[in-house]
Design a protein around this motif. Structure first.
Motif, mmCIF file in Angstrom:
data_model
loop_
_atom_site.group_PDB
_atom_site.id
_atom_site.type_symbol
_atom_site.label_atom_id
_atom_site.label_comp_id
_atom_site.label_asym_id
_atom_site.label_seq_id
_atom_site.Cartn_x
_atom_site.Cartn_y
_atom_site.Cartn_z
ATOM 1 N N LYS A 393 0.860 -1.306 0.002
ATOM 2 C CA LYS A 393 0.052 0.009 -0.113
ATOM 3 C C LYS A 393 0.755 1.215 0.062
ATOM 4 C CE LYS A 393 -4.592 -1.190 0.674
ATOM 5 N NZ LYS A 393 -5.685 -0.567 -0.059
ATOM 6 N N ASP A 397 -2.976 6.280 0.394
ATOM 7 C CA ASP A 397 -4.214 5.283 -0.036
ATOM 8 C C ASP A 397 -4.703 4.789 1.271
ATOM 9 O OD1 ASP A 397 -3.700 5.662 -2.683
ATOM 10 O OD2 ASP A 397 -2.570 3.671 -3.140
ATOM 11 N N LYS A 423 5.659 3.871 -0.044
ATOM 12 C CA LYS A 423 5.101 2.344 -0.237
ATOM 13 C C LYS A 423 5.677 1.380 0.879
ATOM 14 C CE LYS A 423 4.414 -1.497 -3.820
ATOM 15 N NZ LYS A 423 4.835 -1.609 -4.937
#
Length: 448
Positions: A393, A397, A423
């Motif tokens: 993810k 997000d 990330k």
């Protein structure tokens, strides 16, 4: 389902831990063979009290100990704690066990005779390490460790002399172009805020920032003029904490240890080489004046009595000690003394609870620390099968709201400050700051 927590010992540590954990809707049972310890917690909702020997198989059975329980052996007796750990695992297959030790000869063999214990906790050692950290970083109010000490969460007051005070947080990167830091929280007007880059730092804010050991001072001077390094430290109380602290810091500071009890004083003198041990009342005005209290950089009160700690700290401060560090066990005293009267207050209960919480929070957790008397928590979670949906993810997000933030992570041996486009990788250690338990529970349920 509520977690069943069985606590052996209802004294100052065990009783306070019981109150803290029962407030989170856990099913808490406290066993103690001293009714005076049980009396103050009998009426607390969510706590069942049992009078008896905590290491007795019959008593542990009566408490309902089984493979789903967390057993906290927190009595003042190491023998009782070790025996209860042994019986708890061998006879009842207790799910998880935390055993309190006090740094005695048992420390060496405890892991051999009870290898199944999840965590050996020594509150006295944790307290002295925290005080030692604070003495090495003038201006810091609290220093909390994550990622095996690679990441520090530090709090300091914002003062008019600070470079960033009156400016937006995002301007910090202009002042420190070579080093990244994060400010995950501010405490302002009795409210804890999770700020954004646009938030303006105001004088009087208590600011929490993320840094590594060698950059704490660089960030601190953004918030206040750096204090001079401490030299002279006076310690009131020659119990386990006082003696241990004196031993740990004596090479770096001019240390005086003050103890009213003659026997304790003599014992400390025998045990501590090269440390001046004085037999006196640390709250005695004439004594403090005669010992040059105005030359004292930090007065540390660590007796076993909260009232004595508060009184001698206030007296030392009044007579000219530049800073005070005071141990307080009872929560009632926290509200009686304001930040202008005592500089730094250490809570053995909060320290102990923080180290126990990693066995209560969901998912794989390395560390949990409560901040501002439990108004918020900072947690170190491991991205493994328990947080399966976090893998791969991007931080932006996750759609985190104003009650939760992820300021930093550890990946292998590296510490990274988190950005919106960061990330998340498998086995990352995320540092998560959040306002209450429901927030982290929702986070876990979303990404498990």
């Amino acid at each position: 389902m509520d977690l069943k927590i069985i606590i052996l010992g209802g004294g100052s540590i065990g009783g306070s831990v019981a109150k803290e954990l029962s407030s989170e809707e856990n099913d808490v049972v406290v066993i103690d063979n001293n009714d005076e310890n049980l009396e103050p917690i009998k009426s607390v909702e969510g706590i069942q009290t049992l009078f008896g020997n905590g290491s007795s198989p019959k008593m542990l059975e009566k408490a309902g100990l089984d493979e789903s329980s967390l057993l906290l052996c927190l009595t003042d007796s190491e023998e009782t704690n070790l025996l209860a750990s042994l019986i708890g695992k061998e006879k009842f297959n207790a799910g998880r066990i935390v055993c309190r030790l006090k740094g005695s000869e048992y420390k060496e063999i405890a892991e051999e005779i009870t290898p199944f214990v999840d965590f050996f906790i020594n509150p006295e050692d944790l307290i002295t390490e925290e005080i030692k950290d604070l003495l090495h970083h003038p201006g810091a109010l609290e220093i909390l460790d994550f990622a095996e000490g690679k990441i520090k969460l530090v709090s300091v007051y914002a003062k008019g002399s600070g470079i960033l005070v009156g400016r937006q947080i995002k301007e910090l990167k202009d002042d420190l172009p070579e080093y990244e830091t994060r400010i995950p929280a501010l405490y302002r007007d009795e409210e804890l805020l999770i700020p954004t880059g646009e938030t303006i730092i105001k004088e009087g804010d208590e600011v929490f920032f993320i840094a590594d050991e060698k950059h704490i001072e660089d960030v601190t001077k953004e918030l206040q003029k750096l204090e001079s390094k401490y030299k002279n430290v006076y310690i009131a109380g020659a119990g386990n904490i006082g003696k241990s602290l004196a031993k740990k810091i004596n090479d770096d500071f001019n240390t005086k240890l003050i103890e009213k009890n003659v026997e304790h004083c003599e014992r400390a003198s025998e045990e501590l080489d090269g440390i001046l041990v004085l037999n006196a009342d640390a709250a005695d005005k004439d004594f403090l004046s005669s010992e040059g209290i105005e030359e004292c950089d930090v007065f540390v009160a660590v007796t076993q009595d909260d009232e004595s700690n508060v009184l001698c700290s206030l007296m030392a401060k009044k007579l000219g000690s530049k800073k005070t560090i005071t141990i307080i066990n009872k929560e009632a005293y926290f509200d009686l003394v304001g930040k202008n009267e005592l500089d730094i207050i250490i809570s053995p209960v909060q320290i102990t609870v923080s180290h126990v919480l990693k066995y209560i929070r969901k998912g794989s957790v390395s560390n949990v620390h409560k901040v501002k008397k439990g108004m918020a928590e900072a947690i170190e979670i491991i991205v493994d099968s328990s947080y399966q949906k976090l893998k791969g993810k991007i931080i932006s997000d996750l759609k985190l709201d104003e009650n939760i933030t992820i300021p930093a992570l550890k990946r292998d041996k590296d510490v990274l400050m988190v950005h919106g486009n960061t990330k998340i990788h498998d086995e990352d250690h995320l540092i998560v700051f959040y306002k209450d338990k429901d927030v982290i529970d929702n986070f876990y349920n979303t990404f498990r």
